[in-house]
Design a protein around this motif. Sequence first.
Motif: not given
Lengths: 152, 399
Positions: A29, A67, A80, A82
């Motif tokens: 992430y 996302l 991912t 963000k």
Amino acid sequence: MKPSTFKEELTGRFGWKLGETEEKETRLYITPKPEIFEDLVEVIYEENGGRLATISCLDEEEIFRLLYHFALDEHEIMVTVKLPVEKDDNPSTNSIARKIPGAEWIEREIREMFGIDFEDHPAKKRLLKAESLEDDDYPFRKDFEVEDLEGD
Amino acid sequence: MATTIPIGPYHPLQEEPEHYLLTVDGEEVLDVDVQIGYNHRGIEKLSEKKTYNQVPFLVERVCGICSHSHPYAYCLAVEDCGDLEVPEKAKYLRTLIGELERIHSHLLWAGLAGHFIGYDTVFMWAWKYREEVLDLLELLTGNRNAYAMMKPGGVQRDIPREHLEEARPILDTLKEKSEMLYNAVLDDPVMKARLEGIGVLDEEDARAFGALGPTSRASGIPNDIRSDFPYGVYEDLDWKVITRDAGDVLARVEVRLLETLESIKMCEQIINRIPDEGSIDSEPKKIPPGDGIGSYEAPRGECFHYIKSDGTNRPVRHKIRAPTFMNFPTYRSTCIGETVADASIILASVDPCYCCTERAISLKEKDDVNLLELSQKRTAEIKEELGLELSPLEEVLDE
């Protein structure tokens, strides 16, 4: 490839601007600085064969958060990215649909359900939302109550 | 001169409501516009009001055909978020149901594809064999669709060994019949003429649109979540990812029929290896705050679920992306420039998700009633009423 290896590769390119990251076994992430967002997407999509799985939109108290889920099938990592979007009268961000055709329907869905405008999107028309809903009804926002709907 | 042809939202050929607007010049399709959402039920929003253990029952109803795929993808997302362990036996049971679902879904599609090009023999044969799989699923789980097997951390119920053994003969017949179907379809000049070189999706476009599952694999991309992001027991099974390079409708038929055979092979291996003892549920108590991604290879491609947890007993956000949402927009690359007659099979070749969970009445042949004979008798009666000449066989039956 391990998510940490891919993260190092990205840090080499973007330095501190890569921002906060979080790793799991096959997940990575990233919350990048907004100015490198488009370059980062390009590196993931063009250079590493990332497949845009979908975009999830979160309605948080202060902001919306998009996302962008990319699956790097060959490297077996799910990345991912963000991106926060200001919650004002006209929340908006840049569209990536001209670069990634697969994003067109995804962005249209988010625009209808959350009311986020994707600037420069190639087809800003309705796809999914029921005809009985007004243009400014955004059913997936937290403040939209299903009970308020009338009729059909 | 360009003409527009509206199809739908309610049309006899479509099982689900969707609206196509074809712009044509004579026979040639110039443009396609699609309007969907007639079936939008707001499941993502509803899901935010359910607890983690209730959500599988809700997402099971997203689709009647993939009624194992959505709960499975959701459970993978929850397990990813909470780093939950799944017992070995539960993994085998999950994978078994998943592969049986793939077999029945691919056979369903093969039948529909035959139907769309007016080849109803294929439709009848494919759906006849599909019935056996549905009956087998009923034996194993209690339901032909909506199996209610999934829960975060394991499965709801165990399947007894004797029921698993009953699956073997069914899988054997199915294997033989699927091979027959595969050879019959590929040898058939009519199928070839209708499907070869039609609706070609090249590799570059498949990547750009993010095509998934058999649609992308028929365009030469070996994209399969079962091998890229393995879940369940796929790493321990002997199977291969089927790909074809042609990218046309025929390639998509081939990929699906060959995958059916791979799935039968996997089911046999699972039945051999499934442990008789062991727990089926790790009984998770709490899901910590965080993100979870569940990616599952449904019959139509990757089924993607994302959940956001805030540490309470229900997700704050649950995003669902079904494979058709990515596969369907490829029509812009495959349909344009083709003829109107081919448009229906091209649009259908990505296997847009149709629901058909109605239960049928089952007719069993009894010793004294032969269904074939009954049907021939009825034909003879009708012919007599119309004053038509009877065939020698019908004359015998009529007496």
